[in-house]
Design an enzyme around this catalytic site. Structure first.
Site, PDB file in Angstrom:
ATOM      1  N   SER A  81      37.488  84.080  65.735  1.00  0.00           N
ATOM      2  CA  SER A  81      38.687  84.136  66.582  1.00  0.00           C
ATOM      3  C   SER A  81      38.494  83.365  67.881  1.00  0.00           C
ATOM      4  O   SER A  81      37.372  83.175  68.351  1.00  0.00           O
ATOM      5  CB  SER A  81      39.024  85.589  66.924  1.00  0.00           C
ATOM      6  OG  SER A  81      39.129  86.364  65.764  1.00  0.00           O
TER       7      SER A  81
HETATM    8  N1  SAH Z   1      35.454  89.083  63.577  1.00  0.00           N
HETATM    9  C1  SAH Z   1      35.072  87.821  62.989  1.00  0.00           C
HETATM   10  C2  SAH Z   1      36.233  86.980  62.529  1.00  0.00           C
HETATM   11  C3  SAH Z   1      36.990  87.627  61.450  1.00  0.00           C
HETATM   12  S1  SAH Z   1      37.724  86.549  60.262  1.00  0.00           S
HETATM   13  C4  SAH Z   1      34.189  87.027  63.930  1.00  0.00           C
HETATM   14  O1  SAH Z   1      33.887  87.487  65.037  1.00  0.00           O
HETATM   15  O2  SAH Z   1      33.763  85.939  63.530  1.00  0.00           O
HETATM   16  C5  SAH Z   1      38.206  87.826  59.155  1.00  0.00           C
HETATM   17  C6  SAH Z   1      37.094  88.291  58.264  1.00  0.00           C
HETATM   18  O3  SAH Z   1      37.558  89.432  57.551  1.00  0.00           O
HETATM   19  C7  SAH Z   1      36.713  87.258  57.187  1.00  0.00           C
HETATM   20  O4  SAH Z   1      35.356  86.991  57.258  1.00  0.00           O
HETATM   21  C8  SAH Z   1      37.087  87.956  55.885  1.00  0.00           C
HETATM   22  O5  SAH Z   1      36.219  87.638  54.821  1.00  0.00           O
HETATM   23  C9  SAH Z   1      36.999  89.416  56.266  1.00  0.00           C
HETATM   24  N2  SAH Z   1      37.742  90.345  55.416  1.00  0.00           N
HETATM   25  C10 SAH Z   1      38.935  90.169  54.795  1.00  0.00           C
HETATM   26  N3  SAH Z   1      39.299  91.274  54.122  1.00  0.00           N
HETATM   27  C11 SAH Z   1      38.308  92.178  54.325  1.00  0.00           C
HETATM   28  C12 SAH Z   1      38.099  93.522  53.889  1.00  0.00           C
HETATM   29  N4  SAH Z   1      38.971  94.144  53.094  1.00  0.00           N
HETATM   30  N5  SAH Z   1      36.978  94.152  54.278  1.00  0.00           N
HETATM   31  C13 SAH Z   1      36.055  93.528  55.077  1.00  0.00           C
HETATM   32  N6  SAH Z   1      36.197  92.264  55.512  1.00  0.00           N
HETATM   33  C14 SAH Z   1      37.316  91.598  55.149  1.00  0.00           C
END
Ligand code: SAH
Length: 236
Positions: A81
């Site tokens: 993000s």
């Molecule tokens: N917080 C992260 C960015 C998040 S991007 C950072 O600091 O870099 C969103 C992430 O959520 C992705 O890596 C994706 O694979 C994950 N994601 C999507 N659905 C999910 C779920 N049901 N459970 C856990 N992770 C999930």
């Protein structure tokens, strides 16, 4: 004949270090221009963002852009993000040093590191194995002993580790997974990008006060979609 070559080599030896990117300066500038200037006031959040080396959480070819005012690709079609969004969400959780926090969507591990600078324990779940493994490695290399990374579907939370003082979902969801609300302590805060999964969602803060849920909408954000169980449910 070879003199110009020798001079060039010598010059490159002198100039190279000068060209090395000064990440500390970029990070301080990021905090000043993107975080403080936009109204983030929580000293703990500011300190954490000054400290965590964001460039080590992004793929090498994007390092020079790690402190820019935007999200960046981290592989698998996912993104880290924008710094301001990380700060905004973290501040909204009103964290205390004794708190235990759950994050859904580890991604690069950057948000988890920012949380780990502020609270006692961070539990973070990532559904994509390669990202979970990489984040775990980076966090370990940086010495974050208070972060636990799990590979799995965050929809179900982490029942063995709960209940939590705060929960942060960093992927777009069209409803709040009920297991997560159950794992939130009374008085706890949960924040997520809520709404239709494509394009924009509304950053939403939910506070649990006894039987009541108090909801505050904090404006539009754009996150990659949450996948897994959430797609099979239609609860709202
Ligand atoms: N917080 C992260 C960015 C998040 S991007 C950072 O600091 O870099 C969103 C992430 O959520 C992705 O890596 C994706 O694979 C994950 N994601 C999507 N659905 C999910 C779920 N049901 N459970 C856990 N992770 C999930």
């Amino acid at each position: 004949m070879f003199r110009p070559v020798v001079i060039l080599i010598l010059l490159s030896l002198i100039v190279r270090p000068a060209l090395a990117i000064d990440y500390d300066t970029l990070r301080r500038r990021m905090v000043q221009e993107q975080i403080k200037a936009r109204g983030i006031r929580d000293e703990r959040v500011i300190e954490a963002m000054l400290k965590v080396p964001r460039h080590l959480f992004v793929p090498e070819r994007y390092r020079h852009r790690a402190y820019g005012d935007h999200p960046l690709p981290i592989g698998e079609g996912q993104t880290i993000s924008q710094p301001y969004v990380v700060a905004l969400m973290t501040e909204a959780l009103r964290l205390k040093p004794t708190d235990r926090v759950l994050e859904i969507g580890t991604g690069s591990g950057y948000q988890a590191a920012v949380l780990a600078e502020i609270v006692r324990e961070v539990y973070t779940i990532e559904i994509r194995q390669t990202l979970a493994d990489r984040a775990r490695r980076v966090l370990k290399e940086l010495g974050y002993k208070n972060v636990k990374v799990k590979h799995g579907d965050g929809y179900f939370g982490w029942p063995d580790a709960g209940p939590f003082d705060a929960i942060i979902i960093t992927a777009a969801a069209n409803h709040v997974p009920p297991p997560l609300l159950r794992q939130l302590k009374d008085g706890g805060r949960l924040i997520l990008p809520l709404g239709e999964v494509y394009y924009y969602q509304t950053l939403t803060l939910i506070e649990k006060k006894g039987p009541k849920l108090i909801t505050t909408q904090m404006g539009p954000v754009s996150f990659v979609p949450m996948i897994g169980e959430i797609r099979r449910r239609h609860t709202r």
